[in-house]
Write a protein that holds these residues in place. Sequence first.
Motif, PDB file in Angstrom:
ATOM      1  N   GLU A 103      11.210  20.702   2.362  1.00  9.70           N
ATOM      2  CA  GLU A 103      11.947  20.130   1.052  1.00  9.70           C
ATOM      3  C   GLU A 103      11.658  21.112  -0.254  1.00  9.70           C
ATOM      4  O   GLU A 103      12.577  21.215  -0.935  1.00  9.70           O
ATOM      5  N   ARG A 104      10.352  21.059  -0.348  1.00 12.15           N
ATOM      6  CA  ARG A 104       9.888  21.934  -1.753  1.00 12.15           C
ATOM      7  C   ARG A 104      10.217  23.482  -1.689  1.00 12.15           C
ATOM      8  O   ARG A 104      10.846  23.604  -2.646  1.00 12.15           O
ATOM      9  N   ASN A 160      12.679  24.612  -0.281  1.00 12.47           N
ATOM     10  CA  ASN A 160      14.133  24.651  -0.634  1.00 12.47           C
ATOM     11  C   ASN A 160      14.480  24.726  -2.220  1.00 12.47           C
ATOM     12  O   ASN A 160      15.651  25.345  -2.533  1.00 12.47           O
ATOM     13  N   LYS A 161      13.940  23.810  -2.953  1.00 12.56           N
ATOM     14  CA  LYS A 161      13.988  23.795  -4.352  1.00 12.56           C
ATOM     15  C   LYS A 161      13.604  24.921  -5.082  1.00 12.56           C
ATOM     16  O   LYS A 161      13.795  24.811  -6.415  1.00 12.56           O
ATOM     17  N   HIS A 172      18.938  28.901  -5.525  1.00 16.72           N
ATOM     18  CA  HIS A 172      17.676  28.197  -4.862  1.00 16.72           C
ATOM     19  C   HIS A 172      17.296  28.867  -3.809  1.00 16.72           C
ATOM     20  O   HIS A 172      18.273  29.527  -3.024  1.00 16.72           O
ATOM     21  N   SER A 215      17.117  27.566  -0.795  1.00 19.45           N
ATOM     22  CA  SER A 215      17.818  27.098   0.188  1.00 19.45           C
ATOM     23  C   SER A 215      19.301  27.758   0.572  1.00 19.45           C
ATOM     24  O   SER A 215      19.683  27.896   1.661  1.00 19.45           O
ATOM     25  N   TYR A 254      14.589  18.268 -15.101  1.00 19.45           N
ATOM     26  CA  TYR A 254      13.106  18.422 -14.876  1.00 19.45           C
ATOM     27  C   TYR A 254      12.208  17.939 -15.816  1.00 19.45           C
ATOM     28  O   TYR A 254      11.131  18.136 -16.126  1.00 19.45           O
ATOM     29  N   ALA A 263      10.295  24.652  -9.467  1.00 21.90           N
ATOM     30  CA  ALA A 263      11.032  23.657  -9.009  1.00 21.90           C
ATOM     31  C   ALA A 263      10.357  23.072  -7.748  1.00 21.90           C
ATOM     32  O   ALA A 263      10.408  21.782  -7.469  1.00 21.90           O
ATOM     33  N   GLY A 264       9.983  23.831  -6.669  1.00 24.46           N
ATOM     34  CA  GLY A 264       9.268  23.400  -5.680  1.00 24.46           C
ATOM     35  C   GLY A 264       8.166  22.833  -5.632  1.00 24.46           C
ATOM     36  O   GLY A 264       7.790  21.809  -4.970  1.00 24.46           O
TER      37      GLY A 264
END
Length: 555
Positions: A216-217, A219-220, A233, A235, A478, A516-517
Amino acid sequence: MSDIEIARSATSQPIAEIAAKLHIPDAALIPYGRTKAKICPDHIASLKDKPDGKLILVTAITPTPAGEGKTTTSVGLTDGLNRIGKNALVCLREPSLGPCFGMKGGAAGGGYAQVVPMEDINLHFTGDFHAIGAAHNLLSALIDNHIHWGNSLEIDARRIVWKRVADMNDRALRSINCGLGGPGNGFPREDGYDITVASEVMAIFCLATDLDDLKERLNKIVVAYTRDHRPIHASEILGTGAMSVLLKDALAPNLVQTLENNPAIIHGGPFANIAHGCNSVIATKAGLKMADYVVTEAGFGADLGAEKFFDIKCRAAGLHPDAAVIVATTRALKMHGGVSKDDLDKEDLSALEEGCCNLVRHIENVKAFGVPVVVGINRFTSDTDAEIALIKKIALANGVKAIDCTHWADGGAGTEELAEEVVALVDSGHANFAPLYPDDMPIWDKVKTVATRLYRADDIIADQKIRDQIQKLQDSGYGHFPVCIAKTQYSFSTDPTLKGAPSNHVVAIREVRLSAGAGFIVVVCGDIMTMPGLPRVPAANHIDINENGEVVGLF
């Protein structure tokens, strides 16, 4: 004897015997030879309902060329805790090859307070860093490949923010031109390399709680922007699944041992400037389920390492530290008092007293997080009793004990008194940990809070472009991220020449980067190098293999 000779003369136990001390069954071990292994994630998951042990952070005064010895003290304290009958383990970062072959050296401790096998730990170990570098560079390759095959995401090649990485100090790679040589090689553009420990993949690896969280991280991650500034991103590049495959085995923590055959978990190692400088959350949380006392460390001095441990790692992982040890040496404190490196072996109580302002500042700062503190004096043979007594007196005047430690020469026997004090602090129940700022505080105010409360700056400044970037990050969702301030480790200020405890300075923000991740915002203050260079005489010049097949020259 040298560190490597001491390590080589030690009698290591089979790793299964070390694992048994933590009640890890053989079936939950993934052996890497006789003396190191990975711990199966399924076993770690099975411990989730067990109560946590006590968490002790080892941090330090502001670093100097004289040395402080955080890792050595972390190992020595763990051995000391076990000597007084406690069930303790140490959680450390993995060393990077760059410093090993450069100037700083390894990160396996020293003297009779080491983790072994030190050659393996300081070199390739179990291949975790190679996996992280491969995963990072796979994403880099996929970005350029996407552009080459039509660029359907409309990536602006001038706004690619994802560099490549190498686990080596190589200044020639800081800024490069890639894609040269014709159409078949892609589109020419400027690029560069960071050292692997500065990779956001490394930071993500160390903050992820499991494989699903890791994916999940990943992907970000923001890798680039379009011409109209839309973020792209990872992803969207369709490579995070393959990156996860490369990282899957590395995500299992590494189990080794101290010279005194006590358990050590060594896993991950993000840069302590551009990232948070702590070992993995997975390793720390696993350790807390398997031992009554877990000793861990954070990079550089407490203004960087401890602050990021508290405000980033503990916040993200829900950790609640029970005590902290601030490592100090008379030599380093005398340097903060104005003594040159060549004169540190001479007693100088006046300079020592002046330099202790740095220690006092760090004591105050760690207390600001609600964590009980003890000072561990990492004693050198040249230290005098009068110098040790002065540090103890100044520490006591600021409400904490300072303990004389001789673990470098005596191993765990040299830290028994420190271990007893740590246990007393933990048992006192006085820990009331809280991060320095709340999640909902605006980004600008978070930076100002750290700068004014911990660095004792009067204010922070930035040009309008930087202020606009910060506001855009705030408006883009953020604003709840913690800040990761990247500045020199050699001073409370952004000027590495200002020793002691400077106040009334101004912290200038030079750059802002979104991780971001990883889940934090990097705020660059001053000149920060994410790809170091080798010194004039690198350590690599003296490392070799002798006729017996043994590594020589490695510390």
